[in-house]
Design an enzyme around this catalytic site. Structure first.
Site, mmCIF file in Angstrom:
data_model
loop_
_atom_site.group_PDB
_atom_site.id
_atom_site.type_symbol
_atom_site.label_atom_id
_atom_site.label_comp_id
_atom_site.label_asym_id
_atom_site.label_seq_id
_atom_site.Cartn_x
_atom_site.Cartn_y
_atom_site.Cartn_z
ATOM 1 N N HIS A 87 39.236 34.737 42.219
ATOM 2 C CA HIS A 87 38.018 35.539 42.379
ATOM 3 C C HIS A 87 37.944 36.011 43.836
ATOM 4 C CE1 HIS A 87 33.472 36.011 41.314
ATOM 5 N NE2 HIS A 87 33.832 36.867 42.250
ATOM 6 N N HIS A 112 31.633 28.142 34.910
ATOM 7 C CA HIS A 112 30.721 27.821 36.002
ATOM 8 C C HIS A 112 30.092 26.446 35.786
ATOM 9 C CE1 HIS A 112 29.015 29.414 39.761
ATOM 10 N NE2 HIS A 112 28.098 28.490 39.544
ATOM 11 N N GLU A 117 38.753 37.810 38.674
ATOM 12 C CA GLU A 117 37.307 37.987 38.572
ATOM 13 C C GLU A 117 36.784 38.712 39.808
ATOM 14 O OE1 GLU A 117 36.201 33.809 36.256
ATOM 15 O OE2 GLU A 117 35.702 34.045 38.363
#
Length: 237
Positions: free
Chosen positions: A43, A190, A70
């Site tokens: 990410h 998450h 991401e």
């Protein structure tokens, strides 16, 4: 089996704290695949405070499983994804100064923008996923963008589960049921951890993939990364 993609951002954070290349992001990516992980997630953020854009380029020839990138689809990010052509791009609406991802997309307000970005990625044969809260209207909005999948933002579930409230899974079950009805693939991520992953997986129908980084790396400090990867794989069967 639900696939496990290991987010290696925290490895980059540790590397960047001292400069140099220890620990090696590329070597950890190679190793987690060797240990059985089904994919590698990164990410990159605009300030490159952990994963750097060059890391994505360096990882591309080394990730032989699924490569998931991401990020917020600003132009620099879009260009990186089109250059490296990962297996999947996951669109996350994080602000530049966000410590970590903290909300899913408003897929209704941003529908036109997301539709345009997703169409560009799909023209380049890149699977698309949208970071989404477990809100039925947002799932319906995601479907309208043309995305292949959603990634359920699981912080709320993880927090409630940690408090002993297993009913926190219910909005995710409802979101998953609707996603299945609409033909959207389901990913999640998450704050998922060894403590809560089995319960989450058992209650989410057709959960295709989880992306886990922070907890997995923290658990690996005590238990070893090869052991932890295999513990997740066991729980995701």
């Amino acid at each position: 089996m639900t696939k496990l993609s290991v987010n290696i951002n925290k490895i980059a954070t540790l590397r960047n704290s001292r400069g140099g290349n220890v620990p090696s992001v590329t070597q950890v990516a190679i190793d987690v695949q060797k240990f059985g992980a089904h994919g590698v997630t990164i990410h990159p953020r605009p300030d490159e405070r952990h994963i750097r854009y060059q890391d994505a380029r360096d990882l591309k020839p080394l990730v032989y499983t699924e490569f998931n990138i991401e990020g917020n689809p600003v132009q620099k990010f879009i260009d990186l994804v089109l250059e490296t052509k990962p297996t999947q791009v996951t669109l996350v609406p994080d602000a530049d100064d966000a410590l970590t991802s903290n909300a899913g997309w408003d897929t209704i307000k941003n529908q036109s923008f997301l539709t345009e970005v997703i169409a560009e990625f799909k023209r380049n044969s890149i699977r698309t996923s949208i970071f989404a809260d477990p809100v039925l209207a947002m799932i319906e909005g995601a479907k309208a963008t043309g995305t292949d999948r959603i990634e359920l933002y699981t912080e709320s579930f993880a927090h409630q589960y940690g408090l002993g409230n297993t009913n926190g899974i219910q909005p995710y079950v409802e979101a998953a049921n609707l996603s299945n009805q609409l033909g959207l693939g389901i990913n999640a991520g998450h704050d998922l951890s060894l403590e809560n992953i089995k319960f989450f997986k058992e209650h989410i129908p057709n959960l295709l993939e989880v992306s886990i980084g922070h907890a997995l790396i923290c658990e690996s400090l005590y238990l070893g990364i090869e052991n932890v990867v295999n513990m997740y794989l066991h729980k995701l069967k």
